[in-house]
Motif scaffolding. Structure first.
Motif, short mmCIF file in Angstrom:
data_model
loop_
_atom_site.label_atom_id
_atom_site.label_comp_id
_atom_site.label_asym_id
_atom_site.label_seq_id
_atom_site.Cartn_x
_atom_site.Cartn_y
_atom_site.Cartn_z
N LEU A 7 0.83 -1.20 0.00
CA LEU A 7 0.00 0.00 0.00
C LEU A 7 0.87 1.26 0.00
CD1 LEU A 7 -2.76 -0.97 2.59
CD2 LEU A 7 -3.18 -0.29 0.22
N ALA A 8 1.93 1.24 0.79
CA ALA A 8 2.78 2.42 0.94
C ALA A 8 3.48 2.80 -0.35
CB ALA A 8 3.81 2.18 2.05
N ARG A 9 3.80 1.82 -1.18
CA ARG A 9 4.49 2.15 -2.43
C ARG A 9 3.53 2.27 -3.61
NH1 ARG A 9 6.10 -3.42 -1.79
NH2 ARG A 9 5.40 -4.70 -3.55
N GLY A 10 2.21 2.28 -3.34
CA GLY A 10 1.24 2.46 -4.40
C GLY A 10 1.18 1.31 -5.37
N ALA A 11 1.32 0.08 -4.86
CA ALA A 11 1.37 -1.11 -5.72
C ALA A 11 -0.02 -1.48 -6.24
CB ALA A 11 1.98 -2.27 -4.94
N GLY A 12 -0.03 -2.35 -7.23
CA GLY A 12 -1.27 -2.82 -7.82
C GLY A 12 -1.83 -4.03 -7.11
N PRO A 20 -8.90 -3.36 -17.89
CA PRO A 20 -8.25 -4.15 -16.84
C PRO A 20 -7.45 -5.33 -17.39
CG PRO A 20 -10.48 -3.61 -16.18
CD PRO A 20 -10.35 -3.22 -17.62
N LEU A 21 -7.97 -5.96 -18.46
CA LEU A 21 -7.24 -7.05 -19.09
C LEU A 21 -6.13 -6.53 -19.98
CD1 LEU A 21 -10.01 -9.64 -20.08
CD2 LEU A 21 -8.15 -9.96 -18.45
N ARG A 22 -6.42 -5.46 -20.71
CA ARG A 22 -5.45 -4.93 -21.68
C ARG A 22 -4.17 -4.49 -20.98
NH1 ARG A 22 -8.54 -1.11 -23.62
NH2 ARG A 22 -7.53 0.66 -22.60
N THR A 23 -4.29 -3.76 -19.88
CA THR A 23 -3.09 -3.28 -19.21
C THR A 23 -2.30 -4.44 -18.58
OG1 THR A 23 -4.45 -2.78 -17.26
CG2 THR A 23 -3.95 -0.96 -18.78
N ARG A 24 -3.02 -5.49 -18.16
CA ARG A 24 -2.30 -6.66 -17.66
C ARG A 24 -1.53 -7.36 -18.78
NH1 ARG A 24 -6.18 -6.16 -13.75
NH2 ARG A 24 -5.67 -7.06 -11.69
N VAL A 25 -2.13 -7.44 -19.95
CA VAL A 25 -1.44 -8.02 -21.10
C VAL A 25 -0.18 -7.22 -21.42
CG1 VAL A 25 -1.57 -8.43 -23.59
CG2 VAL A 25 -3.48 -9.10 -22.11
N LEU A 26 -0.29 -5.90 -21.40
CA LEU A 26 0.86 -5.04 -21.69
C LEU A 26 1.95 -5.21 -20.64
CD1 LEU A 26 -1.04 -1.80 -22.75
CD2 LEU A 26 0.05 -3.48 -24.24
N ARG A 27 1.56 -5.31 -19.39
CA ARG A 27 2.53 -5.55 -18.31
C ARG A 27 3.26 -6.87 -18.52
NH1 ARG A 27 -0.40 -7.47 -13.13
NH2 ARG A 27 -0.55 -9.27 -14.54
N ASP A 28 2.48 -7.94 -18.74
CA ASP A 28 3.09 -9.26 -18.88
C ASP A 28 3.92 -9.37 -20.16
OD1 ASP A 28 1.82 -9.89 -16.55
OD2 ASP A 28 0.24 -11.10 -17.45
N ALA A 29 3.46 -8.74 -21.24
CA ALA A 29 4.22 -8.77 -22.49
C ALA A 29 5.55 -8.05 -22.32
CB ALA A 29 3.40 -8.13 -23.61
N VAL A 39 -8.70 -9.25 -2.24
CA VAL A 39 -8.13 -8.85 -3.53
C VAL A 39 -7.67 -10.06 -4.34
CG1 VAL A 39 -6.19 -7.63 -4.60
CG2 VAL A 39 -7.44 -6.57 -2.72
N ARG A 40 -7.12 -11.07 -3.66
CA ARG A 40 -6.41 -12.15 -4.34
C ARG A 40 -7.24 -12.90 -5.40
NH1 ARG A 40 -5.09 -14.76 -0.26
NH2 ARG A 40 -3.26 -13.48 0.19
N PRO A 41 -8.47 -13.36 -5.10
CA PRO A 41 -9.21 -14.13 -6.13
C PRO A 41 -9.43 -13.35 -7.41
CG PRO A 41 -10.24 -14.38 -3.97
CD PRO A 41 -9.23 -13.28 -3.84
N ASP A 42 -9.82 -12.07 -7.28
CA ASP A 42 -10.04 -11.25 -8.48
C ASP A 42 -8.74 -11.05 -9.25
OD1 ASP A 42 -12.57 -11.09 -7.49
OD2 ASP A 42 -12.50 -8.96 -6.99
N SER A 43 -7.67 -10.77 -8.52
CA SER A 43 -6.38 -10.54 -9.17
C SER A 43 -5.91 -11.79 -9.90
CB SER A 43 -5.35 -10.12 -8.12
OG SER A 43 -4.08 -9.94 -8.70
N GLU A 44 -6.01 -12.95 -9.25
CA GLU A 44 -5.57 -14.20 -9.88
C GLU A 44 -6.42 -14.53 -11.10
OE1 GLU A 44 -5.64 -17.05 -6.73
OE2 GLU A 44 -3.66 -16.46 -5.96
N HIS A 45 -7.72 -14.26 -11.02
CA HIS A 45 -8.60 -14.53 -12.17
C HIS A 45 -8.23 -13.65 -13.35
CE1 HIS A 45 -12.19 -15.47 -14.47
NE2 HIS A 45 -12.39 -14.17 -14.61
#
Length: 360
Positions: free
Chosen positions: A154-159, A292-301, A247-253
């Motif tokens: 939280l302190a470092r503004g993480a996702g 939400p999916l697009r930015t995750r794809v860009l991150r992982d790519a 947060v975890r189930p939504d993030s993992e999905h």
């Protein structure tokens, strides 16, 4: 005949539930035959890991399994070899086989000494688990560790991925003391592991690095968390851990959806591929994907491209860089390429989003 102390019973239940889930998973694994009826526990000599080892040895003996301990000597303190030797003796007394692993931690590794030591430790334990054919590798993280992890994220503004905290399980890696995730009372606290050690007459080591204010986690543990308990209430640890569970189930999905989508969007065999290209995606199909999916794809790519380039920089991929790549995707007006860590850049070309080397 009186049963075990309540805290010991809770620990045994936590380990048994975690192991049962792992065994059920292996029952459907066609490659499970490579495993031996053996469990490996990562042991530092501290209360958390020794309490976990004592509990695991007890549970393992009743499940027909062997318990072993991997003791990692980082060599970061003058007394580290002596601590490892003393911990090995404790391990043997608890009925498990001890393996001492001596590793070297880079002095100036990216991400700092704490992260480098953790990564080196995990790699060493995972190698040992593979060599020994262990069914599972158990680590002694507690609810306190989870609360600290979420707070630092939280302190470092993480996702969301970081806010989901420390996972209870990932492949063969299990963290039973984080609880089941369905009943908050099943998690153990640091005070619980210390009580278990005292009840079992197990001497545990207090790592001086854990109280050294040079390190962020130490400052969070000894300065910030006590203040938060005073201001916000003693339940703050449980509340932070609960946030991770929410947060975890939504993030993992979403992460799983993004991983599948990334594979479907790859166009690495495109006829317009150039020599320095690393990864190519269909930009029009990607643009039609929800953000939400697009930015995750860009991150992982972007992370995948850095792996393909084999030019790790030690720098983190920043949100502003992901948003700049997203602008190439959905707000294209001829803008320049986006530089990324690892001497990589992303550009739009011929209907493709292209990750390519950017060597000076």
């Amino acid at each position: 005949m009186a049963g075990p102390a309540p805290v010991i019973a809770r620990a045994r239940t936590a380990v048994r539930v975690s192991l049962t889930s792992r065994l059920e998973e292996l029952a459907d694994d066609t490659a499970a035959g490579r495993h031996a009826p053996r469990l490996l526990v990562g042991v530092s000599g501290g209360a958390d890991s020794l309490a976990l080892l004592a509990t695991t040895a007890w549970v393992a003996s009743r499940m027909g399994l062997e318990a072993e301990a991997g003791i990692v000597d980082h060599g970061l303190q003058e007394s580290s070899a002596r601590v490892a030797e003393r911990t090995g003796a404790q391990v043997e007394r608890l009925g498990a086989t001890a393996h001492v692993l001596r590793i070297e931690v880079p002095d100036h590794a990216p991400g700092g000494l704490e992260n480098a030591a953790r990564d080196a430790r995990h790699h060493a334990l995972e190698r040992l688990a593979e060599e020994r054919g262990s069914l599972a590798l158990l680590l002694g993280h507690t609810l306190d560790d989870q609360a600290e992890q979420v707070l630092m994220a939280l302190a470092r503004g993480a996702g969301p991925r970081a806010l989901a905290g420390i996972p209870r399980r990932r492949g063969l890696l299990l963290r039973p003391f984080l609880g089941s995730g369905r009943d908050e009372t099943t998690a153990l606290r640091r005070v619980d592991t210390e009580q278990i050690c005292r009840l079992l007459d197990v001497d545990f080591w207090q790592d001086p690095m854990n109280s050294d204010p040079t390190y962020l986690r130490s400052r969070v543990r000894h300065r910030l968390m006590p203040l938060l308990r005073e201001v916000l209430g003693e339940q703050i640890d449980e509340n932070l851990a609960r946030s991770a569970d929410l947060v975890r189930p939504d993030s993992e999905h979403l992460d799983a959806e993004a991983a599948a989508l990334l594979e479907g969007l790859r166009r690495d065999a495109a006829p317009t591929r150039e020599e320095d290209d690393l990864l190519l995606l269909d930009v029009h199909a990607l643009a039609a994907t929800p953000e939400p999916l697009r930015t995750r794809v860009l991150r992982d790519a972007s992370r995948l491209a850095e792996q393909i380039a084999a030019t790790p920089s030690g720098k983190s991929l920043l949100r502003r860089q992901v948003l700049a790549i997203d602008a190439l995707t959905v707000r294209w007006h001829g803008q320049a390429s986006v530089p990324l860590p690892g001497r990589i850049e992303v550009a739009r070309r011929d209907g493709l989003l292209v990750w390519r080397r950017n060597d000076p």
